[in-house]
Design an enzyme around this catalytic site. Structure first.
Site, mmCIF file in Angstrom:
data_model
loop_
_atom_site.group_PDB
_atom_site.id
_atom_site.type_symbol
_atom_site.label_atom_id
_atom_site.label_comp_id
_atom_site.label_asym_id
_atom_site.label_seq_id
_atom_site.Cartn_x
_atom_site.Cartn_y
_atom_site.Cartn_z
ATOM 1 N N PHE A 289 0.876 -1.174 0.000
ATOM 2 C CA PHE A 289 0.000 0.000 0.000
ATOM 3 C C PHE A 289 0.908 1.217 0.000
ATOM 4 O O PHE A 289 1.781 1.336 0.859
ATOM 5 C CB PHE A 289 -0.873 0.059 1.259
ATOM 6 C CG PHE A 289 -1.605 1.378 1.410
ATOM 7 C CD1 PHE A 289 -2.907 1.508 0.986
ATOM 8 C CD2 PHE A 289 -0.959 2.493 1.937
ATOM 9 C CE1 PHE A 289 -3.569 2.735 1.088
ATOM 10 C CE2 PHE A 289 -1.607 3.720 2.035
ATOM 11 C CZ PHE A 289 -2.920 3.838 1.620
ATOM 12 N N GLU A 290 0.701 2.102 -0.954
ATOM 13 C CA GLU A 290 1.406 3.379 -0.923
ATOM 14 C C GLU A 290 0.542 4.411 -1.627
ATOM 15 O O GLU A 290 -0.034 4.103 -2.678
ATOM 16 C CB GLU A 290 2.725 3.312 -1.728
ATOM 17 C CG GLU A 290 3.889 2.648 -1.048
ATOM 18 C CD GLU A 290 5.143 2.599 -1.937
ATOM 19 O OE1 GLU A 290 5.032 2.617 -3.174
ATOM 20 O OE2 GLU A 290 6.238 2.542 -1.372
ATOM 21 N N ILE A 291 0.455 5.587 -1.047
ATOM 22 C CA ILE A 291 -0.003 6.752 -1.804
ATOM 23 C C ILE A 291 1.170 7.709 -1.674
ATOM 24 O O ILE A 291 1.598 7.996 -0.555
ATOM 25 C CB ILE A 291 -1.280 7.382 -1.210
ATOM 26 C CG1 ILE A 291 -2.424 6.357 -1.222
ATOM 27 C CG2 ILE A 291 -1.671 8.638 -1.990
ATOM 28 C CD1 ILE A 291 -3.698 6.849 -0.525
ATOM 29 N N HIS A 326 12.191 1.993 -0.295
ATOM 30 C CA HIS A 326 11.328 3.186 -0.276
ATOM 31 C C HIS A 326 11.272 3.808 1.126
ATOM 32 O O HIS A 326 11.342 5.021 1.283
ATOM 33 C CB HIS A 326 9.892 2.818 -0.683
ATOM 34 C CG HIS A 326 9.686 2.727 -2.161
ATOM 35 N ND1 HIS A 326 8.451 2.542 -2.724
ATOM 36 C CD2 HIS A 326 10.561 2.797 -3.189
ATOM 37 C CE1 HIS A 326 8.566 2.502 -4.048
ATOM 38 N NE2 HIS A 326 9.839 2.643 -4.345
#
Ligand SMILES: *[C@@H]1O[C@H](CO)[C@@H](O)[C@H](O)[C@H]1NC(C)=O
Ligand SMILES: *[C@@H]1O[C@H](CO)[C@@H](O)[C@H](O)[C@H]1NC(C)=O
Ligand SMILES: *[C@@H]1O[C@H](CO)[C@@H](O)[C@H](O)[C@H]1NC(C)=O
Length: 393
Positions: A289-291, A326
């Site tokens: 999950f990443e925004i 990241h």
């Protein structure tokens, strides 16, 4: 009245009543099952009709038709971010990708209509594209990953890489023997944001096959990120398997010494290390999950960082994941205020779920997850470390 005139009247009456039934059912599709039953009996069973009811519109972007009647597809268009969903999937992930997209549509995107970019190292099949494109009236694009963005580069010594994979298999390390898993980690670390279909966007929301969104999202997280000047966000944070990144931290610290100009002033090193960088506590954000802001990945700090790591070969000689890569970059090159924890986004990627614990948040989101089983304060989660770190401002 002669017989042929009577015949014409009967035929006309028949045509008018059929027309009436069809237009009436068109208006009330989905509300009255008894009417649907009538049409299902009227409908000829020719193969051209297959399983699509007559009054079920073909995929039609911009159509104001509302499925099921109870869903509210009213578009919220006051303002939109320059953003897209991105989904890396194989053709064999079709069914689980459909489920993920169906959920994010129901919970959020049917009212926002952000576009989707699907990426694959092989061309997507027509079946894949068709099955996905009926799920949303948002734009969907299906891209092929350039060869050099995916496959193991020639600079990697394959004999050395294979020896290391074999050792990891012996030690039972998850995906330890997989080259394609390594390709994926390297692609997600350094290349997805450079894909031609992604270049025209600034923000992305990463979705994977087979994930769940458990709560209604009543606002636009992209605009939230933009307005609050965030660059990275997460829902789950946990410890990494040390055996997959034995030398990563040493290379990170070497890079930091070479490039002190990239280190943010109010960074989150304290979340990942209790001794100012001497050792790494393995905490990272779970990047499935990443925004996040792709300008951050495309910027000078991360570009230099990724190139430096890629040259060390650790994506293949070890099994560096895109999650620690990241996360460490966000922790070092962004300030802590630029990292967002989305408590109100109920998210599940087997075997872990983040579920909002606060009753108001959970209720407002009509969440389907069990707040008592949220991963946040599981022993393997780094959430309490993050909370403590954010409190020590
Ligand atoms: C409509 O069809 C459904 C399923 O075939 C059936 O259960 C239901 O009783 C039908 N309703 C009417 C009003 O005929
Ligand atoms: C649908 O949602 C919009 C925007 O949230 C709202 O203004 C509208 O009243 C809703 N319509 C129905 C029928 O619930
Ligand atoms: C969206 O962002 C991309 C990447 O930053 C940029 O190239 C593009 O011009 C932006 N589009 C709009 C409409 O602002």
């Amino acid at each position: 009245m002669n017989t042929s005139a009577r015949y014409i009247i009967v035929v006309l009456a028949f045509i008018i009543s059929i027309h009436y039934i069809i237009s009436f059912t068109h208006e009330s599709y989905g509300r009255a099952t008894s009417i649907s039953n009538i049409t299902s009996k009227l409908r000829p069973s020719s193969p051209s009709n297959s399983n699509r009811p007559d009054n079920f519109p073909a995929h039609n972007p911009g159509s104001s038709w509302t499925p099921g009647g109870s869903n509210n597809d009213t578009l919220v268009v006051d303002k939109r971010a320059n953003a897209t969903f991105v989904i890396l999937a194989r053709n064999s992930d079709l069914q689980s990708t459909v489920r993920s997209v169906r959920e994010i549509e129901d919970r959020f995107n049917r009212r926002y209509r952000y576009p989707y970019v699907f990426l694959n190292e092989e061309p997507f099949t027509d079946e894949f594209k068709t099955r996905l494109s009926v799920l949303s009236s948002a734009k969907m694009e299906f891209g092929l990953i350039p060869h050099d963005h995916w496959f193991q580069p020639d600079s990697i010594d394959e004999a050395k890489a294979k020896a290391s994979r074999d050792k990891m298999v012996e030690k039972n390390i998850i995906y330890g023997g997989s080259v394609s898993y390594r390709n994926m980690c390297r692609f997600n670390s350094g290349f997805f944001f450079r894909h031609p279909l992604m270049e025209k966007y600034r923000w992305y929301w990463r979705i994977e096959p087979d994930v769940h969104f458990h709560c209604d999202i009543h606002y636009d997280p992209f605009l939230f990120m933009e307005e609050k000047k965030k660059v990275y966000s997460f829902t789950i944070t946990m410890y990494e398997y040390e055996a997959t990144i034995p030398t990563l931290w040493k290379h990170v610290m070497d890079f930091a010494k070479l490039h002190p100009e990239f280190i943010a002033k109010d960074n989150s090193l304290g979340f990942m290390s209790s001794n100012n960088g001497d050792s790494y506590n393995l905490c990272h954000f779970w990047s499935n999950f990443e925004i996040a802001d792709m300008e951050f990945w495309r910027g000078p700090a991360y570009t230099a960082f990724f190139e430096y790591l890629d040259q060390q070969g650790g994506f293949y000689y070890e099994r560096w994941g895109d999650a620690p890569v990241h996360s460490i970059a966000a922790a070092l090159f962004a300030s802590r205020d630029q990292i967002q924890f989305f408590d109100d986004i109920g998210y599940e990627h087997n075997p872990y779920t983040h579920c909002p614990k606060n009753k108001d948040v959970w209720e407002k989101g009509r969440c389907s997850c069990d707040p008592a089983r949220s991963f946040d304060y599981d022993g393997y989660s780094c959430m309490s470390k993050w909370d403590r770190f954010m409190e020590t401002k």
